[in-house]
Design a protein around this motif. Structure first.
Motif, mmCIF file in Angstrom:
data_model
loop_
_atom_site.group_PDB
_atom_site.id
_atom_site.type_symbol
_atom_site.label_atom_id
_atom_site.label_comp_id
_atom_site.label_asym_id
_atom_site.label_seq_id
_atom_site.Cartn_x
_atom_site.Cartn_y
_atom_site.Cartn_z
ATOM 1 N N THR A 143 88.789 -3.798 29.466
ATOM 2 C CA THR A 143 89.045 -2.366 29.589
ATOM 3 C C THR A 143 88.231 -1.651 28.528
ATOM 4 O O THR A 143 88.353 -1.961 27.346
ATOM 5 N N PRO A 144 87.406 -0.696 28.922
ATOM 6 C CA PRO A 144 86.628 0.040 27.919
ATOM 7 C C PRO A 144 87.529 0.734 26.909
ATOM 8 O O PRO A 144 88.653 1.139 27.230
ATOM 9 N N ASN A 145 87.026 0.870 25.697
ATOM 10 C CA ASN A 145 87.779 1.544 24.643
ATOM 11 C C ASN A 145 87.295 2.995 24.575
ATOM 12 O O ASN A 145 86.374 3.334 23.835
ATOM 13 N N TYR A 146 87.945 3.842 25.368
ATOM 14 C CA TYR A 146 87.544 5.243 25.434
ATOM 15 C C TYR A 146 87.850 5.976 24.132
ATOM 16 O O TYR A 146 87.110 6.888 23.753
ATOM 17 N N SER A 147 88.903 5.595 23.449
ATOM 18 C CA SER A 147 89.238 6.253 22.182
ATOM 19 C C SER A 147 88.122 6.075 21.168
ATOM 20 O O SER A 147 87.727 7.029 20.490
ATOM 21 N N LEU A 148 87.620 4.864 21.063
ATOM 22 C CA LEU A 148 86.519 4.597 20.140
ATOM 23 C C LEU A 148 85.247 5.307 20.604
ATOM 24 O O LEU A 148 84.541 5.907 19.794
ATOM 25 N N ALA A 149 84.971 5.267 21.886
ATOM 26 C CA ALA A 149 83.772 5.917 22.416
ATOM 27 C C ALA A 149 83.778 7.410 22.117
ATOM 28 O O ALA A 149 82.756 7.971 21.696
ATOM 29 N N VAL A 150 84.914 8.063 22.286
ATOM 30 C CA VAL A 150 85.014 9.505 22.036
ATOM 31 C C VAL A 150 84.812 9.803 20.551
ATOM 32 O O VAL A 150 84.098 10.735 20.184
#
Length: 129
Positions: free
Chosen positions: A3-10
């Motif tokens: 699952t991609p880590n959207y929190s880190l990406a943002v």
């Protein structure tokens, strides 16, 4: 399944840091704190984002501190989803499992995310968290 880590990406997008820049900053901060064994490569940062891999301590703490300083808002390893989850096994009856699958599907969530949300709701409501 990853699952991609959207929190880190943002957070990294807000900081305008590339994977190379993120790795460089982590390595620099690690050396400043005496962690000579840490050598984060930019490809590893990419795996944290794309695959949701979790870095070993103290990297989550170092990265959270770097982002907090750079962006001027609190970031924690938890908010960046950089900590390994503790697994909990709950035996379910077959019908209970099927209901969870149906409800998760209707909510467009994985069963794990749906159950995690249920547990968090119960904890907030009953334990005043």
């Amino acid at each position: 399944m990853s699952t991609p880590n959207y929190s880190l990406a943002v957070a990294l997008a807000a900081a305008r840091w590339s994977n190379h820049e993120t790795a460089r900053r982590i390595n620099e901060r690690a050396a400043q704190h005496g962690h000579r064994h840490i050598a984060v490569h930019h490809t590893r940062v990419g795996r944290w984002i794309r695959l949701g891999e979790k870095p070993n301590p103290p990297v989550p703490e170092l990265l959270a501190a770097l982002l907090t300083e750079h962006l001027g808002q609190l970031h924690t390893p938890q908010s960046l989803r950089l900590l390994r989850a503790r697994h909990l096994r709950i035996p379910l009856e077959e019908l209970e499992h099927l209901v969870l699958i149906q409800r998760a599907t209707a909510a467009n969530l994985s069963v794990e995310d749906y159950v995690r949300g249920l547990i968090r709701t119960v904890l907030r409501d009953h334990l005043c968290l």
